[in-house]
Each structure stands twice: as structure tokens, then as C-alpha cells.
Design a protein around this motif. Structure first.
Motif, short mmCIF file in Angstrom:
data_model
loop_
_atom_site.label_atom_id
_atom_site.label_comp_id
_atom_site.label_asym_id
_atom_site.label_seq_id
_atom_site.Cartn_x
_atom_site.Cartn_y
_atom_site.Cartn_z
N SER A 77 0.88 -1.27 -0.12
CA SER A 77 0.07 0.05 -0.06
C SER A 77 0.60 1.26 -0.17
O SER A 77 1.87 1.43 0.88
N ASP A 78 0.27 2.05 -0.81
CA ASP A 78 1.35 3.49 -0.61
C ASP A 78 0.29 4.78 -0.51
O ASP A 78 -1.01 4.54 -0.74
N ASN A 79 0.70 5.63 -0.09
CA ASN A 79 -0.18 6.91 -0.03
C ASN A 79 0.25 7.89 -1.00
O ASN A 79 0.26 9.12 -1.13
N GLY A 80 0.15 7.38 -2.24
CA GLY A 80 0.39 8.17 -3.63
C GLY A 80 -0.54 8.62 -4.21
O GLY A 80 -1.54 8.98 -3.42
N VAL A 81 -0.46 9.13 -5.33
CA VAL A 81 -1.57 9.70 -6.40
C VAL A 81 -2.62 8.90 -6.26
O VAL A 81 -3.78 9.26 -6.70
N GLY A 82 -2.61 7.61 -6.13
CA GLY A 82 -4.06 6.73 -6.28
C GLY A 82 -4.28 6.67 -7.70
O GLY A 82 -3.67 7.07 -8.70
N ILE A 83 -5.43 5.88 -8.01
CA ILE A 83 -5.97 5.60 -9.37
C ILE A 83 -7.33 5.89 -9.36
O ILE A 83 -8.30 5.56 -8.40
N GLU A 84 -7.79 6.70 -10.43
CA GLU A 84 -9.25 7.10 -10.65
C GLU A 84 -9.93 5.66 -10.76
O GLU A 84 -9.36 4.47 -11.40
N LYS A 85 -11.39 5.63 -10.47
CA LYS A 85 -12.14 4.51 -10.58
C LYS A 85 -11.93 3.86 -11.87
O LYS A 85 -11.79 2.49 -12.26
N GLU A 86 -12.08 4.86 -13.09
CA GLU A 86 -12.46 4.16 -14.19
C GLU A 86 -11.43 3.59 -14.87
O GLU A 86 -11.02 2.81 -15.65
N ASN A 87 -10.18 3.86 -14.15
CA ASN A 87 -8.82 3.33 -14.63
C ASN A 87 -8.31 2.15 -14.02
O ASN A 87 -7.38 1.50 -14.27
N LEU A 88 -9.18 1.65 -12.85
CA LEU A 88 -8.65 0.71 -12.02
C LEU A 88 -8.64 -0.77 -13.03
O LEU A 88 -7.78 -1.57 -12.71
N GLU A 89 -9.53 -0.87 -13.98
CA GLU A 89 -9.53 -2.04 -14.66
C GLU A 89 -8.64 -1.96 -15.55
O GLU A 89 -7.79 -3.21 -16.11
N LYS A 90 -8.26 -0.83 -16.16
CA LYS A 90 -7.44 -0.49 -17.50
C LYS A 90 -5.92 -0.86 -17.08
O LYS A 90 -5.01 -1.06 -17.83
N ILE A 91 -5.63 -0.66 -15.61
CA ILE A 91 -4.15 -0.53 -15.13
C ILE A 91 -3.53 -1.84 -15.68
O ILE A 91 -2.19 -1.32 -15.74
N PHE A 92 -4.00 -2.85 -15.75
CA PHE A 92 -2.93 -3.88 -16.08
C PHE A 92 -2.99 -4.16 -17.47
O PHE A 92 -2.40 -5.18 -17.99
N GLY B 176 -3.98 7.07 -2.40
CA GLY B 176 -3.07 5.87 -2.40
C GLY B 176 -3.76 4.63 -3.18
O GLY B 176 -4.90 4.85 -3.79
N ALA B 177 -2.99 3.70 -3.16
CA ALA B 177 -3.49 2.49 -3.53
C ALA B 177 -2.86 1.24 -3.25
O ALA B 177 -1.65 1.43 -2.43
N THR B 178 -3.63 -0.03 -3.08
CA THR B 178 -2.85 -1.12 -2.49
C THR B 178 -3.08 -2.26 -3.58
O THR B 178 -3.98 -2.57 -4.27
N PHE B 179 -1.81 -2.69 -3.86
CA PHE B 179 -1.83 -3.96 -5.02
C PHE B 179 -1.43 -5.27 -4.17
O PHE B 179 -0.97 -5.24 -3.19
N SER B 180 -2.31 -6.14 -4.48
CA SER B 180 -2.34 -7.53 -3.84
C SER B 180 -1.86 -8.44 -4.84
O SER B 180 -2.58 -8.71 -5.90
N ILE B 181 -0.99 -9.22 -4.26
CA ILE B 181 -0.60 -10.46 -5.00
C ILE B 181 -1.10 -11.63 -4.50
O ILE B 181 -0.74 -11.82 -3.05
N THR B 182 -1.70 -12.32 -5.03
CA THR B 182 -2.33 -13.91 -4.21
C THR B 182 -1.48 -14.79 -5.12
O THR B 182 -1.53 -15.06 -6.22
N LEU B 183 -0.72 -15.86 -4.30
CA LEU B 183 0.07 -16.66 -4.94
C LEU B 183 -0.39 -18.14 -4.22
O LEU B 183 -0.54 -18.03 -3.18
N PRO B 184 -0.07 -19.32 -4.81
CA PRO B 184 -0.12 -20.43 -4.27
C PRO B 184 0.97 -20.83 -3.44
O PRO B 184 2.31 -20.38 -3.77
#
Ligand code: HEM
Lengths: 187, 805
Positions: B731-746, B785-793
Motif C-alpha cells: 500500500s502506498d499513500n501516493g497519487v492513487g488511481i481513478e475509478k475508471e482506470n482501475l480495470e485498465k491498469i493492467f 493512495g493504492a494497494t496492490f495485492s499479489i495472491t499466490l499458491p
């Protein structure tokens, strides 16, 4: 059969026996006593076969003994008569590969196509590394002679090889198939 | 006496053989030598002669069979040529007719289409001329060309032809003159043949005479003949090639290196035509000085019954001939310029275009001029000059060109380290495998087969340009790294004087430097060969991160060494040297000497701290380099080799990733919070995960920097999700991401950053999927800010396992 063969056989008989025995053999084979065989002319196969048989019966030797003696004598003669062919080949493998061509060389002076083909078609050689397979087809049935001559050539070059006849016309095959396998041929 | 007889017999026998051998002169070898003799040597000789004769007979008959096969093939080919040429003429006529109608009224054509239409017209005519030549040639070959003689005033006829060529000669800065033969009577000639002969000789002279030269066409008459003589001061023909000039398809230069366009039938055709008229050709030429072609044609007087017939009108024929001569004119509106005078200033990427055909050049220019600045040159030699002068971003070169062909040009460029990294695209007339093999064998970066589409051309230039830009970025990083290494090297001698332990550290550093420079070149090669632009970009992205941290660490090391107190040791040792003779007194009595033992103890302590610090930094460098190596190996094998699974200690891996990003945050006060909970053993692709973590941390830091809040914070956590999976969160307390960009970000090439490429997150998401996991993001919106989550087996899936077997 090209006259060289008869000529050398007659020389041999005279050398190892005497004029009298030779004449006896010639008579038995119905060959005029004054006949001189020319080395570049074809004579009848039947006459040759008779000559060879007569020699066996007069000298009381087996086919195998005759082949062996003749092969030795023939090779000695050829080495003197055609030294270039032996010098051209650096070992017995190379020499046996050109053996059919040497024979065909005798055929080229024969005007009659049928006789020429008869000589040309007698030997076919297949080449492998350190091995040859010779296909031999002739009414003279001299596969035994082939093997003895091949052995003489191998001895001459001091090579090591095993000669085996895998197929023979005398036991009903459509041709004779002689395999020669070398070991440790110098490059 | 007997011996003499024998000798005479022997001689006679030999003579008989010799007589038989006389038959050999027949050349058929259909005989054999016979000898009835008792002499064995003669018998042997006969036998061997027969063998030789037989061998000759056999090769002769084989040759005859081959010959008749070839003649048949040749005839088929001539027929085919005639048929094809004939078939081609119909559609060509249907193209040319309407086209001429169209361009006859130039003003009615929209300006945008004028260039293209004129280009089409010129080249269609050129094709028409070539097809006609081929057709005539095929007819000649097949013996089907029938002379059609008419009354001709040769002086006037040749003069007209020469006049037609004056324009072109002037353009090429050549002087062209005609010397008629006074009072040459009218004669019977095949006009078409005379036209073809004169045209071909004249166009060759125009082609091969450099500017400033002179060409003269002359008519002469000696009793039975009329000579047409074309003399030029051109490049001449090498003596050994003169005899081959009239062979079909022969060209003075072989096809790949030849310098001028042409089918190679021109002179062969002249030769055949001349023979058809019972004439002859004489060529004299000296390399570098010029050539003289003389065609001697038997003079055929006009028969009485035709004397009063007027000369046939041939205006029409001449006019079409005029056009065929103009096929060489191909005036180009494109701006080919003298290199010395060229001055490039535009902001667009610079492309060098080398092609000797002005039409091809102007066509290519018309396709790409909106996106690129273009330098045009007409041969490889000029291309090379321009490359050194202007360092273009991409080179586009034809293969067949005068002076220096495209292959030679490529070889020259690729063998000079200064310019070898400029991508070169070869334009080849070959297609398919042949084009690929030829082009890549000479070292070209790409190729285009003629004919090519506008889209293809643009795509290839675009790709080459991207490669070039990526390469330049790597170069920049290289320079940075080398600078740092140099700084370190400079302080090396300083460090050496301090103590032995530090020397050992330097040794270690030297090894690291070597590794670094080796890696640099590996990385340049890796990026260049990575091929696809996005792979290359990804290599750069990851390596950029790792190199930054290496650079920081090495800078720290350099600074530390420069400020190291151990340098004072030198001062002390100097003092001690001075007092070598009274050492004991100096240390015990002198106030300066009394301080030395204490000072040395202190220095030893500082030196210990220095050493620890340097060891830690060198470890960081080592880690950075290992990471670069891992990335290079990874990217090199990206398309082929799948990841290698190994046990991962996740907290350590996160620490490694932090270290690799140290450059960015070491000078900024970012608080890194760790919330690492114990999890089960993890087995997966360690390198891949490291790369992803490095990317995510870098992203986090950059987004914090962009917002620049008072308190900057990154929180990293590890925790168990369920029995089979665990989570890593950043998690960071940076610029964050607009809602509509959340899906496109990857998605590929999507980026919110000003300088971003948009592949970091894209490739991270793909990599995580490869590893059997999933990457997601949450954000409360811009500035939050934003939080990136990695889920791995914990363990890779069966599929992953199988890949590793
Ligand atoms: C320089 C050496 C040789 C020469 C000049 C030579 C010459 C000849 C000639 C002229 C014939 C009669 C051909 C005919 O009329 O069909 C013949 C037959 C024969 N040769 Fe040779 N030869 C040589 C070496 C060899 C060797 C090395 C072999 C065996 C390995 C061999 C095996 C035979 C056999 C088996 C025949 C009898 C063929 C038949 O009529 O069935 N020859 N040779």
C-alpha cells in the motif's frame, strides 16, 4: 572368355608341369596344339570350360586347388603386365572397387555388342565403408576363383579382410554374392 | 635377319593401328582398333586404346543426349518468353492508353494525384519497352524474326534519334553530337532494327558516361558497308569481358553487384539483329577512357521499282521510341541533394533512404514524409557518407545500387562500432525465404520484399525506430554506470594506501566492475536481440531499476572512500618516516609523537566501520548485478524457457526488492512499514516474483513522489489467505488511481505516469498468472493512495510443475 585368361592358364600349366602334360590337356579339351590365345580377343566360353575341366582331370586336383594355384599365378602375371592398375590403388579395397572396370576394359575391344555386354554384366560392386559386396553372374561359375583372387589381392596389399560368399549360383541362387569386410584399413 | 623381320613386322602392326586411329578425326568414335598379332604388348596397347575410344564414345553420346534436352528446353523457354511477352502487351496497352488520355490534360488532375499518375505512366512505359524487347528477343532466338526492309534516309533517321536523346544528355551534363556521312544514298533497311540498335547503343553510352563526358554518333560508308559508330568517354569495359558482352543475359557486373538496371539482353539483341542483316559488330574499349561500338551493315541499294516511292512515314513509330528513350529520364521531383549541402534540422526522427531509382525514392518519401525527416541518396557510397554526417535513426536501403550495393553498405555499417547500432532495413527484389536468408546473412536488421505495401513499410520503420530508441536508453544507462565505475577506479589508489583489508575489498570491487561491464554488453545484446519491441522494453524497464541501485551503491562506495579517514594514515606514516632514526624518543617525548598511538587506535576503529559499510554496499552491488544477470537470463529465454521453481523466503525477497529500489527512495524520507506474518514454505519462480516486487515497489515510490505528501509511507505485508494461498500487499499513500482506470491498469501500454511505458504492470500481471496467482489493485480514487495485492499458491499448480520437469 577373353584370351588373357586362357593364355595365363596355359603358361601356368607349362610352368608347373611340362610341354607334354600341357599337350595332353589341350587334346582332352579339343584345342589345337598350335593355338595361341591373344589377350585382347574373345574365345568361346565352352572351350574355356573344357580346358579348365581337362586340367582338373589330368592334374588330378580339386576345383579349389585349381582356383588357388591359378589365382596366385594370375596375380603374379597381372602385377607385371599391368603394374599401373596396382599402383593406382592404395589398398585392396580400392583395387577391388575398380576390378569390374578393369574387366570392362577388356570388353571395349570386342566388336560384338552381345559379347561385350556379357563381359560387362559379370560383376557389379556395391561400396560401403570398409566393405564391398560383389554381385557376380556368369555361366562360367567362377565365384571360387573370385574369392581366391580377392584373397591374393588382399595379401598383396597386406590388408586384413574377411571374404564370405552369402549367395551362390551353384546352390540355386540367381547370382553369387560375395562380401568382403576389411578391418583397420589405413586411410 | 630374323630380328630385323620381327622389327619390321612390329612397325607394320603399329602403322596399321595408327591408320585405324585416323578414324578418330570423324569425332564420332564409332570404331575400335583391331590387331591380329602374337605380340602381347601390341595386344595390350589395342585393348587399352579401345577402352579410351569407348570412353570418348560414351561421353559423346551422353553429351548429345544432354544437348538435345537443353535445345528442347531452350526452345520451350523462348516460346514461353514470346507467349508471356505477348500476353503482357495487351493489358499494358490497356493501362497505357487510358493513362495517356488522363495525363494529357495535366490541369484536370488533382495536384495530390499528379505525381503518382506521372510515376505510373513512366514506369508502365518502361515495362512496355522491356516487354517489347523480350518479345523481339524471343522471336530472334526462335529464328522467327522476319526482316522487313523499307527505303530509309539513314542520315536523317539517325539524326532524329540523336535529337530525341539531346534532352536527356543535357540533363546528365553530357555533350551529344552526330556526324552524318555526306551524300549517303537512300538504302533498304529494317527500320525497327536500326531503331533498336541505335537506341540500345545510345542509351548504354548515356548510362555509362559520367557527367562532363562526350558521346558521338557517326555514320561512315566504305564500299560495301555502312557503319553506325557510337563513341563515348565513359567508364569503359574491362578487356576480359568484351568477348562476353554479346552473350545473352550477360552484364558487366554480376547481378547482385551490378550497378545499372537492365535485363542483359540489349547487346545480345543488337548482335542477333546485326547478324540477321549479315553485318558485324566491332567493339573497342579501354577501362576509364571510354568505348566505341561499330555496327557494319551491308549497303543495300534501293531497287529501281522502289526508287520513286516516298520514304515511309514513321512519325508514329519514332514517337513511341521517344517515349522509350524517356524511360530513362524518370525525372524525380523528390529532393535528392548533395550531401555537403544537406542540412537537417527538423524534430522528426531522421531516416536515411538509399535507392538509385528516383521513382522508388519519391514513392517511399510520399508515404512517410509526414512522420519522418528523410535524407535521400542514390547509392551506398553516398549513404555511408550521410550516415556518418547525420547519424540517422533508421536506414532504409535498396540492394541493387551503383557504386556500393545494399549488402556492401550493410557490411560496412555493421563492422563499425560507431554506427553498427543504427538499424538497417534492406529493400530486396527477392521474396520469401531467399530474402530473409540474404538479408540476415549480411547483418541487416530487417528486410522488405518488393512490392511492399505502405502499411508494411511504415510498420517496419516504426519497429526499427523503437529498437533504436530502446538501444539509446540502454546506452545512457551504460554511460551512467561506467561513470560510477570510473569514480571508483580513481579512488582505488587512495584506498590501496590505507590497509590490506581495504585492498581486498578493492579486489572484490574490481571483479564486480568486470562483471558490470560484461553485463552491460550482455544487456545491450539481449535488448537488441530481444526482437519484439515490448520484450526489449521490459528488459530495459527491469534492468533500469537494478542498474539504478547498482549505481547508487557504487556512488556511495566512491564517496565513502573519498571521505575515508584512513587517508590520514599516509600523513602518519610520513611523520614516522621522518623520525625513523629517533622513533622511541619521538613517540615518548614529542607532543605530536605522543598522540600517534591513540590516533592509530582510533583510525583502526574508523577503518573497521568503513569496512563494514563498504562490505554492506558491495553486497548490495553484488545483489543488483545478480539481479541484472537473472533478468537478462530471464528475458533472453522469455519465449522459450519456462521459469525455474525454487523455495522462496518471501520476507527476504521483499527486502531484496527494496534494496534494488534503493536509488529512488534513499534520498527521500519514505517510511517502509513491514507487516510480515509467518506463512508456510513457498515454492515458485523466485526471479519472476522478485521482478514483480521490484516493479510494484518502484511504482509505489513513484506515485508517492508524484503526490509528494508530508508523510510518505509504504506498507508491505505478508499473510496467509487460506490453506493453499498467501497474499503479499503493497500500500502506498501516493497519487492513487481513478475509478475508471482501475480495470485498465493492467492492460498493455496503459500508463497513468507521465514517463511510463505501461508495460510494468501489464507484464507483472501476466507473470503472476503464469505463476498460478493473481494481481489486483484497489484505490479510493485520485490522491488517495493504492494497494496492490499479489495472491499466490504456496506450491505451483500441477501444470507449473510439469513445465519444470
Ligand atoms: C589386373 C588384374 C586383373 C585383370 C587384368 C583381369 C582380367 C580378367 C579378364 C580379361 C577376364 C575375362 C573376362 C571375360 O571374358 O569375361 C577375367 C575374368 C575373371 N576375373 Fe579378372 N582380372 C583381374 C583381376 C581380378 C580380380 C582381383 C578378381 C577377383 C577378385 C578377378 C576375378 C575374375 C573372375 C572371377 C573372372 C571370371 C569371370 C567369368 O567369366 O565368369 N579378376 N579377368
Amino acid at each position: 572368355m577373353v584370351g588373357l585368361i586362357q593364355k595365363i592358364l596355359i603358361d601356368m600349366i607349362k610352368d608347373i608341369t611340362n610341354e607334354e602334360t600341357l599337350n595332353e590337356i589341350k587334346k582332352l579339351a579339343n584345342i589345337p596344339l598350335d593355338r595361341k590365345f591373344q589377350i585382347n580377343i574373345v574365345y568361346s566360353d565352352e572351350e574355356w570350360q573344357k580346358l579348365f575341366k581337362a586340367m582338373l582331370s589330368v592334374l588330378k586336383i580339386t576345383d579349389e586347388q585349381a582356383d588357388e594355384t591359378y589365382a596366385k599365378y594370375f596375380l603374379k602375371d597381372s602385377l607385371e603386365r599391368f603394374p599401373t592398375w596396382f599402383q593406382m590403388s592404395k589398398n585392396s579395397y580400392e583395387f577391388l572397387l575398380i576390378q569390374p572396370t578393369i574387366h570392362n576394359c577388356f570388353a571395349t575391344g570386342v566388336a560384338d555388342q552381345k559379347h561385350r555386354d556379357a563381359i560387362n554384366d559379370k560383376f557389379k560392386v556395391e561400396q560401403f565403408p570398409e566393405k564391398i559386396i560383389t554381385h557376380y553372374k556368369s555361366s562360367n561359375n567362377h565365384c571360387g576363383l573370385y574369392m581366391k583372387l580377392a584373397q591374393e589381392v588382399i595379401n598383396h596389399y597386406k590388408d586384413n579382410a574377411i571374404i564370405e560368399e552369402k549367395k551362390c549360383m551353384k546352390s540355386g541362387g540367381d547370382e553369387c554374392e560375395i562380401h568382403v569386410q576389411w578391418s583397420g584399413l589405413a586411410a | 635377319m630374323n630380328q630385323l623381320n620381327e622389327y619390321n613386322n612390329f612397325r607394320q602392326e603399329i602403322e596399321r593401328i595408327a591408320d585405324q586411329l585416323c578414324l578418330a578425326v570423324k569425332g564420332t568414335f564409332d570404331f575400335s582398333v583391331e590387331a591380329t598379332t602374337s605380340d602381347q604388348i601390341i595386344q595390350k596397347l589395342c585393348m587399352l586404346m579401345n577402352f579410351t575410344i569407348d570412353a570418348a564414345r560414351r561421353s559423346l553420346s551422353e553429351m548429345n543426349i544432354q544437348n538435345s534436352k537443353l535445345t528442347e528446353l531452350d526452345k520451350l523457354k523462348s516460346d514461353f518468353m514470346a507467349n508471356v511477352s505477348h500476353e503482357l502487351r495487351t493489358p499494358l496497352t490497356l493501362i497505357l492508353g487510358p493513362l495517356e488520355g488522363l495525363i494529357s490534360d495535366k490541369d484536370s488532375i488533382p495536384l495530390a494525384h499528379q505525381d503518382n499518375l506521372f510515376r505510373i505512366h513512366r514506369n508502365a512505359y518502361r515495362l512496355y519497352g522491356l516487354v517489347n524487347d523480350l518479345l523481339d528477343f524471343a522471336k530472334l532466338e526462335a529464328g522467327k524474326y522476319i526482316l522487313s526492309e523499307e527505303v530509309i534516309d539513314l542520315n536523317r533517321h539517325i539524326k532524329d534519334i540523336v535529337d530525341d536523346a539531346q534532352g536527356l544528355a543535357g540533363e546528365r551534363k553530357l555533350s551529344l553530337t552526330f556526324t552524318p556521312f555526306p551524300d549517303l544514298p537512300l538504302m533498304m533497311l529494317d527500320r525497327k532494327i536500326i531503331d533498336k540498335i541505335t537506341f540500345n547503343l545510345l542509351s548504354n553510352a548515356l548510362k555509362f558516361t559520367p557527367a562532363g563526358g562526350h558521346i558521338n554518333v557517326q555514320l561512315l560508308r566504305d564500299c560495301d558497308c555502312v557503319d553506325i559508330i557510337v563513341t563515348d568517354t565513359g567508364i569503359g569495359i574491362p578487356t576480359e569481358q568484351i568477348s562476353k558482352l554479346f552473350e545473352r543475359f550477360y552484364q558487366v557486373n554480376s547481378s547482385s553487384t551490378r550497378t545499372h538496371e537492365g535485363t542483359g539482353i540489349g547487346l545480345a539483341m543488337i548482335n542477333q539483329f546485326t547478324k540477321l542483316m549479315d553485318g558485324k559488330i566491332v567493339v573497342a574499349s579501354e577501362e576509364g577512357k571510354g568505348s566505341k561500338f561499330k555496327i557494319c551493315i551491308p549497303f543495300k541499294a534501293v531497287p529501281e521499282n522502289k526508287k520513286n516511292q516516298p520514304e515511309e512515314k514513321y512519325k508514329e513509330k519514332i514517337s513511341s521510341f521517344k517515349v522509350s528513350l524517356s524511360k530513362m529520364e524518370m525525372k524525380s521531383e523528390s529532393k535528392y541533394t548533395d550531401i555537403e549541402k544537406l542540412n537537417i534540422k527538423g524534430d522528426l526522427p531522421l531516416i536515411l533512404l538509399a535507392d538509385d531509382n528516383p521513382d522508388v525514392r519519391s514513392y517511399i518519401v510520399s508515404l512517410i514524409q509526414d512522420s519522418y525527416e528523410i535524407i535521400e541518396v542514390e547509392n551506398g557510397k553516398l549513404a555511408l557518407e550521410a550516415i556518418y554526417k547525420f547519424s540517422p535513426q533508421v536506414i532504409l536501403s535498396d540492394v541493387m545500387m551503383p557504386e556500393m550495393n545494399g549488402f556492401e553498405l550493410t557490411a560496412k555499417i555493421k563492422s563499425d562500432p560507431k554506427v553498427k547500432n543504427i538499424p538497417i532495413i534492406l529493400i530486396t527484389a527477392k521474396a520469401g525465404k531467399e530474402a530473409v536468408v540474404d538479408s540476415f546473412q549480411v547483418g541487416a536488421d530487417d528486410y522488405l520484399s518488393k512490392p511492399f505495401s505502405a502499411e508494411e513499410l511504415k510498420a517496419r520503420i516504426g519497429a526499427a525506430l523503437r529498437n533504436r530508441q530502446d538501444y539509446l536508453k540502454i546506452e545512457e544507462l551504460n554511460i551512467q554506470l561506467n561513470k560510477t565505475i570510473n569514480e571508483l577506479s580513481n579512488s582505488k589508489s587512495y584506498l590501496e594506501s590505507s590497509n590490506k583489508e581495504l585492498e581486498e575489498e578493492i579486489e572484490l570491487r574490481k571483479i564486480l566492475e568486470e562483471k558490470n561491464s560484461k553485463l552491460n554488453s550482455e544487456l545491450v545484446i539481449a535488448a537488441r536481440h530481444a526482437g519484439m519491441a515490448d520484450i526489449a522494453a521490459s528488459v530495459l524497464h527491469n534492468i533500469g531499476n537494478a542498474l539504478n541501485s547498482v549505481t547508487t551503491s557504487t556512488t556511495f562506495i566512491g564517496q565513502r572512500i573519498l571521505t575515508s579517514k584512513t587517508s590520514n594514515l599516509i600523513e602518519i606514516s610520513k611523520l614516522l618516516d621522518q623520525h625513523e632514526s629517533d622513533m622511541a624518543a619521538f613517540i615518548t617525548n614529542d607532543p605530536q609523537g605522543q598522540r600517534i598511538p591513540k590516533y592509530i587506535t582510533k583510525l583502526a576503529e574508523i577503518s573497521k566501520i568503513d569496512k563494514e559499510y563498504l562490505t554492506a554496499e558491495i553486497n548490495n552491488v553484488q545483489k543488483g548485478i545478480t539481479h541484472i544477470k537473472e533478468i537478462i537470463n530471464k528475458q533472453n529465454s522469455l519465449s522459450k524457457v519456462l521459469g525455474v521453481n525454487n523455495a522462496i523466503i518471501v520476507p527476504n525477497l521483499i527486502e531484496d526488492a527494496l534494496i534494488l529500489n534503493k536509488t529512488i527512495y534513499s534520498n527521500i524520507n519514505i517510511s517502509i512499514k513491514r507487516d510480515f506474518n509467518p506463512i508456510k514454505e513457498v515454492v515458485n519462480d523466485r526471479v519472476k516474483l522478485l521482478q514483480i516486487l521490484v516493479n510494484l515497489i518502484k511504482n509505489g515510490i513513484e506515485s508517492i513522489l508524484e503526490k509528494n505528501p508530508e508523510h510518505k509511507e509504504i506498507i508491505l505485508s505478508i499473510r496467509e489467505k487460506n490453506n493453499t494461498h498467501f497474499d503479499i500487499q503493497l500500500s502506498d499513500n501516493g497519487v492513487g488511481i481513478e475509478k475508471e482506470n482501475l480495470e485498465k491498469i493492467f492492460s498493455f501500454r496503459f500508463t497513468t505516469k507521465k514517463e511510463g511505458h505501461g508495460f510494468g504492470l501489464h507484464s507483472s500481471a501476466i507473470s503472476i498468472q503464469d505463476m498460478g496467482g493473481n494481481l489486483s489493485v484497489t484505490s479510493d480514487g485520485l490522491g488517495k493512495g493504492a494497494t496492490f495485492s499479489i495472491t499466490l499458491p504456496y506450491q505451483p499448480s500441477k501444470k507449473e510443475d510439469r513445465k519444470n520437469e
